[in-house]
Design a protein around this motif. Structure first.
Motif, PDB file in Angstrom:
ATOM      1  N   LEU C  91       0.827  -1.210   0.000  1.00 51.46           N
ATOM      2  CA  LEU C  91       0.000   0.000   0.000  1.00 51.46           C
ATOM      3  C   LEU C  91       0.862   1.262   0.000  1.00 51.46           C
ATOM      4  O   LEU C  91       1.938   1.301   0.581  1.00 51.46           O
ATOM      5  CB  LEU C  91      -0.909   0.005   1.247  1.00 51.46           C
ATOM      6  CG  LEU C  91      -1.874  -1.180   1.375  1.00 51.46           C
ATOM      7  CD1 LEU C  91      -2.561  -1.158   2.737  1.00 51.46           C
ATOM      8  CD2 LEU C  91      -2.901  -1.161   0.245  1.00 51.46           C
ATOM      9  N   HIS C  92       0.346   2.307  -0.651  1.00 49.56           N
ATOM     10  CA  HIS C  92       0.955   3.623  -0.515  1.00 49.56           C
ATOM     11  C   HIS C  92       0.626   4.144   0.883  1.00 49.56           C
ATOM     12  O   HIS C  92      -0.420   3.815   1.459  1.00 49.56           O
ATOM     13  CB  HIS C  92       0.377   4.591  -1.559  1.00 49.56           C
ATOM     14  CG  HIS C  92       0.495   4.077  -2.961  1.00 49.56           C
ATOM     15  ND1 HIS C  92       1.683   4.061  -3.656  1.00 49.56           N
ATOM     16  CD2 HIS C  92      -0.444   3.559  -3.816  1.00 49.56           C
ATOM     17  CE1 HIS C  92       1.482   3.569  -4.868  1.00 49.56           C
ATOM     18  NE2 HIS C  92       0.189   3.250  -4.986  1.00 49.56           N
ATOM     19  N   VAL C  93       1.533   4.991   1.402  1.00 53.21           N
ATOM     20  CA  VAL C  93       1.359   5.437   2.786  1.00 53.21           C
ATOM     21  C   VAL C  93       1.471   6.959   2.911  1.00 53.21           C
ATOM     22  O   VAL C  93       2.472   7.553   2.498  1.00 53.21           O
ATOM     23  CB  VAL C  93       2.420   4.788   3.707  1.00 53.21           C
ATOM     24  CG1 VAL C  93       2.296   5.344   5.139  1.00 53.21           C
ATOM     25  CG2 VAL C  93       2.285   3.279   3.705  1.00 53.21           C
ATOM     26  N   PHE C  94       0.426   7.561   3.504  1.00 53.29           N
ATOM     27  CA  PHE C  94       0.515   8.931   3.976  1.00 53.29           C
ATOM     28  C   PHE C  94       0.526   8.834   5.493  1.00 53.29           C
ATOM     29  O   PHE C  94      -0.389   8.254   6.089  1.00 53.29           O
ATOM     30  CB  PHE C  94      -0.684   9.765   3.514  1.00 53.29           C
ATOM     31  CG  PHE C  94      -0.657  11.154   4.066  1.00 53.29           C
ATOM     32  CD1 PHE C  94      -0.111  12.193   3.318  1.00 53.29           C
ATOM     33  CD2 PHE C  94      -1.143  11.445   5.333  1.00 53.29           C
ATOM     34  CE1 PHE C  94      -0.058  13.480   3.823  1.00 53.29           C
ATOM     35  CE2 PHE C  94      -1.084  12.730   5.853  1.00 53.29           C
ATOM     36  CZ  PHE C  94      -0.543  13.746   5.092  1.00 53.29           C
ATOM     37  N   CYS C  95       1.557   9.397   6.133  1.00 50.77           N
ATOM     38  CA  CYS C  95       1.667   9.300   7.591  1.00 50.77           C
ATOM     39  C   CYS C  95       1.811  10.678   8.202  1.00 50.77           C
ATOM     40  O   CYS C  95       2.592  11.504   7.746  1.00 50.77           O
ATOM     41  CB  CYS C  95       2.876   8.428   7.952  1.00 50.77           C
ATOM     42  SG  CYS C  95       3.080   8.241   9.748  1.00 50.77           S
ATOM     43  N   GLU C  96       1.035  10.915   9.253  1.00 56.06           N
ATOM     44  CA  GLU C  96       1.149  12.188   9.974  1.00 56.06           C
ATOM     45  C   GLU C  96       2.510  12.264  10.667  1.00 56.06           C
ATOM     46  O   GLU C  96       3.124  11.257  10.980  1.00 56.06           O
ATOM     47  CB  GLU C  96       0.028  12.286  11.027  1.00 56.06           C
ATOM     48  CG  GLU C  96      -1.102  13.202  10.623  1.00 56.06           C
ATOM     49  CD  GLU C  96      -0.614  14.583  10.196  1.00 56.06           C
ATOM     50  OE1 GLU C  96       0.241  15.149  10.895  1.00 56.06           O
ATOM     51  OE2 GLU C  96      -1.070  15.079   9.148  1.00 56.06           O
ATOM     52  N   LYS C  97       2.927  13.462  10.976  1.00 55.19           N
ATOM     53  CA  LYS C  97       4.170  13.679  11.719  1.00 55.19           C
ATOM     54  C   LYS C  97       3.928  13.323  13.183  1.00 55.19           C
ATOM     55  O   LYS C  97       2.793  13.418  13.635  1.00 55.19           O
ATOM     56  CB  LYS C  97       4.638  15.128  11.588  1.00 55.19           C
ATOM     57  CG  LYS C  97       3.661  16.150  12.205  1.00 55.19           C
ATOM     58  CD  LYS C  97       3.953  16.497  13.648  1.00 55.19           C
ATOM     59  CE  LYS C  97       2.810  17.217  14.304  1.00 55.19           C
ATOM     60  NZ  LYS C  97       2.905  17.251  15.766  1.00 55.19           N
ATOM     61  N   PRO C  98       4.913  12.895  13.934  1.00 49.52           N
ATOM     62  CA  PRO C  98       6.267  12.590  13.458  1.00 49.52           C
ATOM     63  C   PRO C  98       6.304  11.187  12.880  1.00 49.52           C
ATOM     64  O   PRO C  98       5.442  10.366  13.188  1.00 49.52           O
ATOM     65  CB  PRO C  98       7.084  12.676  14.752  1.00 49.52           C
ATOM     66  CG  PRO C  98       6.136  12.178  15.802  1.00 49.52           C
ATOM     67  CD  PRO C  98       4.774  12.670  15.384  1.00 49.52           C
ATOM     68  N   ILE C  99       7.317  10.924  12.079  1.00 48.68           N
ATOM     69  CA  ILE C  99       7.399   9.583  11.500  1.00 48.68           C
ATOM     70  C   ILE C  99       7.595   8.548  12.606  1.00 48.68           C
ATOM     71  O   ILE C  99       7.105   7.428  12.504  1.00 48.68           O
ATOM     72  CB  ILE C  99       8.526   9.512  10.441  1.00 48.68           C
ATOM     73  CG1 ILE C  99       8.484   8.169   9.698  1.00 48.68           C
ATOM     74  CG2 ILE C  99       9.896   9.789  11.048  1.00 48.68           C
ATOM     75  CD1 ILE C  99       9.385   8.101   8.485  1.00 48.68           C
ATOM     76  N   GLY C 100       8.289   8.951  13.663  1.00 43.07           N
ATOM     77  CA  GLY C 100       8.488   8.033  14.784  1.00 43.07           C
ATOM     78  C   GLY C 100       9.152   8.735  15.933  1.00 43.07           C
ATOM     79  O   GLY C 100       9.446   9.930  15.860  1.00 43.07           O
ATOM     80  N   LEU C 101       9.379   7.995  17.000  1.00 40.97           N
ATOM     81  CA  LEU C 101       9.899   8.608  18.216  1.00 40.97           C
ATOM     82  C   LEU C 101      11.342   8.218  18.512  1.00 40.97           C
ATOM     83  O   LEU C 101      12.021   8.887  19.270  1.00 40.97           O
ATOM     84  CB  LEU C 101       9.010   8.232  19.409  1.00 40.97           C
ATOM     85  CG  LEU C 101       7.538   8.645  19.277  1.00 40.97           C
ATOM     86  CD1 LEU C 101       6.724   8.133  20.461  1.00 40.97           C
ATOM     87  CD2 LEU C 101       7.397  10.158  19.152  1.00 40.97           C
ATOM     88  N   GLU C 102      11.789   7.104  17.914  1.00 43.49           N
ATOM     89  CA  GLU C 102      13.154   6.643  18.197  1.00 43.49           C
ATOM     90  C   GLU C 102      13.930   6.500  16.891  1.00 43.49           C
ATOM     91  O   GLU C 102      13.422   5.965  15.905  1.00 43.49           O
ATOM     92  CB  GLU C 102      13.106   5.289  18.918  1.00 43.49           C
ATOM     93  CG  GLU C 102      12.592   5.395  20.342  1.00 43.49           C
ATOM     94  CD  GLU C 102      12.240   4.031  20.899  1.00 43.49           C
ATOM     95  OE1 GLU C 102      12.828   3.024  20.419  1.00 43.49           O
ATOM     96  OE2 GLU C 102      11.367   3.964  21.779  1.00 43.49           O
ATOM     97  N   ILE C 103      15.176   6.943  16.961  1.00 43.80           N
ATOM     98  CA  ILE C 103      15.983   6.998  15.742  1.00 43.80           C
ATOM     99  C   ILE C 103      16.155   5.632  15.094  1.00 43.80           C
ATOM    100  O   ILE C 103      15.918   5.463  13.884  1.00 43.80           O
ATOM    101  CB  ILE C 103      17.368   7.616  16.050  1.00 43.80           C
ATOM    102  CG1 ILE C 103      17.191   9.035  16.624  1.00 43.80           C
ATOM    103  CG2 ILE C 103      18.259   7.640  14.813  1.00 43.80           C
ATOM    104  CD1 ILE C 103      16.449   9.983  15.746  1.00 43.80           C
ATOM    105  N   ALA C 104      16.550   4.635  15.871  1.00 45.01           N
ATOM    106  CA  ALA C 104      16.807   3.303  15.304  1.00 45.01           C
ATOM    107  C   ALA C 104      15.549   2.747  14.648  1.00 45.01           C
ATOM    108  O   ALA C 104      15.588   2.163  13.552  1.00 45.01           O
ATOM    109  CB  ALA C 104      17.316   2.357  16.392  1.00 45.01           C
ATOM    110  N   ASP C 105      14.430   2.958  15.311  1.00 46.45           N
ATOM    111  CA  ASP C 105      13.159   2.471  14.792  1.00 46.45           C
ATOM    112  C   ASP C 105      12.807   3.166  13.470  1.00 46.45           C
ATOM    113  O   ASP C 105      12.322   2.530  12.518  1.00 46.45           O
ATOM    114  CB  ASP C 105      12.085   2.742  15.859  1.00 46.45           C
ATOM    115  CG  ASP C 105      10.751   2.137  15.498  1.00 46.45           C
ATOM    116  OD1 ASP C 105      10.724   0.983  15.032  1.00 46.45           O
ATOM    117  OD2 ASP C 105       9.728   2.840  15.653  1.00 46.45           O
ATOM    118  N   ILE C 106      13.060   4.471  13.418  1.00 53.21           N
ATOM    119  CA  ILE C 106      12.778   5.206  12.174  1.00 53.21           C
ATOM    120  C   ILE C 106      13.704   4.717  11.067  1.00 53.21           C
ATOM    121  O   ILE C 106      13.282   4.521   9.921  1.00 53.21           O
ATOM    122  CB  ILE C 106      12.969   6.728  12.391  1.00 53.21           C
ATOM    123  CG1 ILE C 106      12.006   7.235  13.473  1.00 53.21           C
ATOM    124  CG2 ILE C 106      12.731   7.476  11.083  1.00 53.21           C
ATOM    125  CD1 ILE C 106      12.263   8.673  13.894  1.00 53.21           C
TER     126      ILE C 106
END
Lengths: 348, 348, 348, 348
Positions: C91-106
């Motif tokens: 699927l195409h993804v539109f995601c609200e900010k923030p992309i994530g909270l932890e650097i490694a996870d992002i």
């Protein structure tokens, strides 16, 4: 409820705006048909807007079994006849301003409209649907400004179009500066005040192109109007705003005043450069009233769906045209012209 | 050169401003004498301003051997006679607006002024000495705005004074809204355009205090004026600006437009609070035109020292009063009034 | 081309905005599915927006065979996992900010995104799609401002929400003032400058509610950031703008400067009342960025149809989060924090 | 009371402003003496300002028996010694900012000043006497803004002077951007907050003239400062404001915010032209602070006459210089610099 199917007549500059809005931006509406005598415009409708039916004559279009409503954006001289025809075919009608050019003709048209009370009729006074104007209207109606004493309306086209206007002024008839430019302002005066215009004096001056005097056109004009309750209305109309498209409205009341677009801001940007601090400005009506054009069409569609009439009536169109005619008479005679508003008896 | 010695007549609100300026802020000027029928005002002049000579009658004051000039800030009805008396005594004259109330009387006074060409005569049209107005005038004269087509002038007093005006409106005669409020605006129209007013229509409305109708006074009025070259002038005069003292001037030309004090900013502060973003506003004329009052007096003193006449002449006062009278006639008749400007032959 | 079918997860305040836009205002898009754990929100989706499929779990929704794309508006902690799941489902993804909270996870999530180059991924930095910001960006890119030296970004929430924030600050974790409020501003700094942030110092003050100190939250904070080319960035973040929603951006360049929304004008109306001259102001983000939310979604749909990636990438999200984390570290230590931008090697 | 007799030292750009104000615009003051090493400046003083005594050395001037006070507008490096000399001669002292360049030297000077409590000492922080700043100060002190959380001060010189600055930057020492440009802003921060500065970080960028890096000068810089009560102060200093002289101050409080000169308006004129709607801007400090320079000198004279000390003390000068030095240290090290304000024990 299924989508409302519209046919549009006229695909010029403003026609295209309405067509695109109906086709792409108005939920619950479909642009089913388009009518124009210009082949390219019909091709645009078909290819860009997905219009299924195209017509070279308006009579053919209104006979289509696939329409619920028409949107009339043809030259002003055709409006009344096209309204009547659509009404008689059972179609809802959205018509661009002015409703017509001659009082008797408009009155006849209003009779036809009145005899079809279940069909929606809306006139294209889109400024009433602009959010800044609505904000102002709410302030007036809630009494925050007290009683109005002065309404000042400026409607000045950008000078970018003036040279070409001068070139073709002899050939085509604009109807005069006030009919051409102030019809929206006249409507605003009536809308904000809930009063009719009683006496007017209008004057004008040609400075940039004195040759406009020869074809009885004006670069800039102004009118003072006394309303039936003595409220003062001031109009300035023009074709030579160097900074862009200047539509400004001021309301002075006993408890405060307000101005709409005193600076015709293009956006929220201020630029600090060698000229000073600069607010970029709106350059033309499609830019300034983009939202309002969409909002008025949404209202038209809602009225159809909700089986109600919009705020802007044919009578508003009649009264606006009467004032515009009086202003032109005043320009022609340099005398005060008095309006006799017995037409209030129409009972709208 | 020794200091210019002035005597002032009238120490009311505006009189005190001139007196303080002369006594304290104008290099090369000395406030030597003061005349008033109010004892407290003379005490103020002696104690606060160090005035050496005080008088109960104007005749006595102009007979003092210690004066070079007079500053007339008495009630309008006394101006012409006091001007003539000072002129005949060899004194330079600064006179507050209006120069007079009756045309024939003003014309007679102008003859006297003209017969003393070595004495300076200046009328108190101080707006011409406000730096924003001067900036605008330079733009006009340098051609940056092109040829003027519309001049719009607002002069609206703060509503803080309206209630008391209503209370005393029957007893005292303001001269009418336009004579009282628009005389400066009329001068601005003539100054910016270098043209005379030809036709006027003026109307008004009382909304906050309908009882003003009974004493023939107006809360708010507007006038449209056609100048001799068709330039359009629009005046709005009023006594009910809730936000303060609203003196605004707009110039529309073929190459651009400008506004002076469209927002009558009190200072450079913007406040962001629960109301939105707020610009505090000037509350009265002494605040708005503090600098201009000083500048005009400096110019008067300079003219005396440099043996030249100021820009603002007695003829400007005559023309202003003529237009103000025409506006009042138009209010009274609700008809257009035409001015016959044969007086241009005075040759000032 | 047939309409793009979207499923949305999260129907809170912002989720509803996206859902309504997709369902009603974005040509070529259909809101097919909605996922929420709140029953009322799903009923809203069904009844008001005509959504056909509703889900209580995200996993079920992305398994629907009727979706082309998802719109992720869930709590921030869920973003990365939901992105990965959608990506893996094609699927195409539109995601609200923030992309994530932890650097490694992002970073892990970015790897997944990169391994599906034919699927569109867009992050919800909607300000880039606001017309005032776009106008400013064009001025910067065309060189009209010269080289940028200072970028100042204010993001201050209306004080109307502060009391309730204080009440719940202990229970819920906002992520800190800068993560919560400045993530858009950090993106603007990177977008306008095309540079990465290198060193930051952030400080804050609690004045209205000193008890916020106890839960490590801030009423108002500021940060100064040095970019890799020495460009200066200044952030002010807050929760206590009495006048409304204050998002302002300033760009100072060698050839000029500009400000976006220095006065957060609600519309084009100026009110002249007892407070002075008042510009009403925007009161919250849905009002201020209504158009931008629509524009970003239109861009997402266009990217899918035109098989291209949008300007706002997952890398932008990573960098924004890194800076937000550094700002929080700086707040915690009251020391300068240095960023090591080796991640540039991701090669986006 | 007889007129206060002043001697001025230094007749450069700012010296001439003070000299003209004293000679012509300050009631109760006389410019009796002038000191300069430039012959033309002394001729100017004699011929244009009517100064009776001229001196080539300061020592000679302060020995004149005809002086009550001195006005020091010499280069910064001379200030402390000239203050001490005048104090010891029994003269009142008005001294331009900065009070001095070295802390120990200033402290020694303050001791001398303190040992002459009957002589007035005033430092030239004229912004405190600008009416917009006074209006803001009254709002702060009356609590209308609540407690301050952020103070932002911009001081940016017009770019018209930048090229010449670059040319001579190697030869002459400006003291650094912050000492040169921000000393007034530092005073404003202390004045509005009534707090001392505790920690600072300052950075800068040269974009228009990278060669400034070589002479350790800056085109544009910014500083963030934490005050003793955690109030946040932000400074931007620069030499390259294309639109003119940009001195702006913002105060953010818990109950509202305000900005002084957010648009550095030259006057009350708005111009509508091909650029948009333009506010002309102040072009240099003599234009912007003309009134403030006069007001501060009036205050100095009043203090002498009324035997009281002005609000701006030598201690304010000391503290301002300390912060300026800390900012320069921060620029040099790119680290946070902490100030130790034990000097509060001076007990002023």
């Amino acid at each position: 409820m299924s989508s409302i199917r519209l046919g549009i007549v006229g695909l010029g500059r403003l026609g295209k705006i309405h067509a695109m809005n109906i086709a792409k931006h108005i939920p619950g509406a479909t642009l089913t048909a388009a009518c124009s005598i210009v082949e390219e415009e019909l091709e645009f409708a078909t290819n860009k807007l997905g219009v299924e039916e195209t017509y070279l004559t308006y009579e053919e279009m209104v006979n289509s079994p696939n329409l619920d409503a028409v949107c009339i954006v043809s030259p002003s001289g055709f409006h009344t006849e096209q309204i009547r025809l659509a009404m008689e075919k059972g179609l809802h009608v959205f018509c661009e301003k002015p409703i017509g050019l001659e009082i008797a003709d408009i009155e006849k048209t209003i009779e036809i409209i009145e005899s079809h009370p279940d069909q929606v009729f809306q006139l294209g006074f889109m400024r009433r649907y602009d959010e800044s104007y609505q904000y102002a209207k709410e302030m007036v109606d809630s009494g925050e400004l007290g009683e109005l004493t002065v309404i000042r309306c400026y409607g000045i086209d950008p000078s970018s179009g003036l040279e070409s206007f001068v070139k073709f002024a002899g050939a085509s008839n604009s109807g005069g500066l006030f009919a051409d430019m102030s019809i929206h302002d006249i409507d605003l005066v009536r809308w904000f005040s809930n009063k009719e215009v009683k006496r007017v004096w209008a004057i004008g001056k040609n400075a940039a192109y004195p040759e406009l005097d020869e074809v009885n056109e004006l670069e800039t004009g102004a009118a003072m109007m006394q309303l039936e309750d003595k409220t003062i209305a001031i109009l300035v109309a023009g074709r030579n705003a160097v900074h862009g498209y200047h539509v400004e409205t001021e309301l002075i009341g006993t408890k405060g005043m307000l101005r709409i677009a005193a600076v015709p801001e293009k956006n929220l940007v201020s630029v600090f450069n060698e000229h000073g601090v600069v607010r970029p400005t709106s350059q033309h009506f499609p830019e300034r009233f983009q939202e309002a054009f969409m909002n008025e069409m949404k209202e038209f569609i809602s009225c159809i769906k909700e089986k109600r009439q919009p705020e802007v009536s044919a009578f508003d169109g009649l009264q606006g045209t009467k004032v515009a005619i009086a202003l032109q008479q005043s320009i022609d005679t340099n005398q005060i012209v008095e309006l006799h508003n017995q037409e209030v008896s129409y009972g709208f």
